[in-house]
Design a protein around this motif. Sequence first.
Motif: not given
Length: 199
Positions: A35-36, A62-65, A80-83, A108-109
């Motif tokens: 899950x990205x 975690x693909x980004x912060x 490309x971010x799911x959550x 999703x949040x």
Amino acid sequence: DRYDADEFEDIPMISPSLQPSSIAAPLSSTSARQISVLVVSEVRLYCEGLAQSLNCRARVQVVATANSASAALTRLHQGDIEVALIDLSIPNGLSLVRALVREVPNTRIVAYALVEVPANVLACAEAGVDGYVASHDSLADLVQAIESVSRGETVCSSSMTGPLFRQLAKRPIAAMDLPRALTAREREIADLLYARLSN
């Protein structure tokens, strides 16, 4: 209410992409689909520490912060971010949630670091979060919330169902028309609470 992305311009933006060599855990060929995730927190060390901890879990990547609201929106628009994990201790955290719901509705949040009282939980639900993790919850609880919302579920503590129903019961119902008295999001939360109490 309109979210103003320039409000956070004085907060330096964390690099929108973290290289796998720096925080990612290696995957085996038999690993389940990951899950990205984007982690948003104003405190950089907290943000990156949480990213490293989550990347030790097989299902989460975690693909980004981002350490500001504007940085989070910029990164989410790239796809490309799911959550998105939103630290509600950041200024105007709920305004950021509303902006995400409007601008990237497929993301999703999950709100975290939430002080779990009925008023806060209801405010999160109305803003559009799909789930939350309270300030006293564990990393395992956060991972479970990420996995749940990625499946399209809504995450709400069972201890909050009764208080939230009482909060909803205090709201006026116009012309005895319940579907029109509640917003779509409120109806979703009410259905969730009813399902929990029925079990």
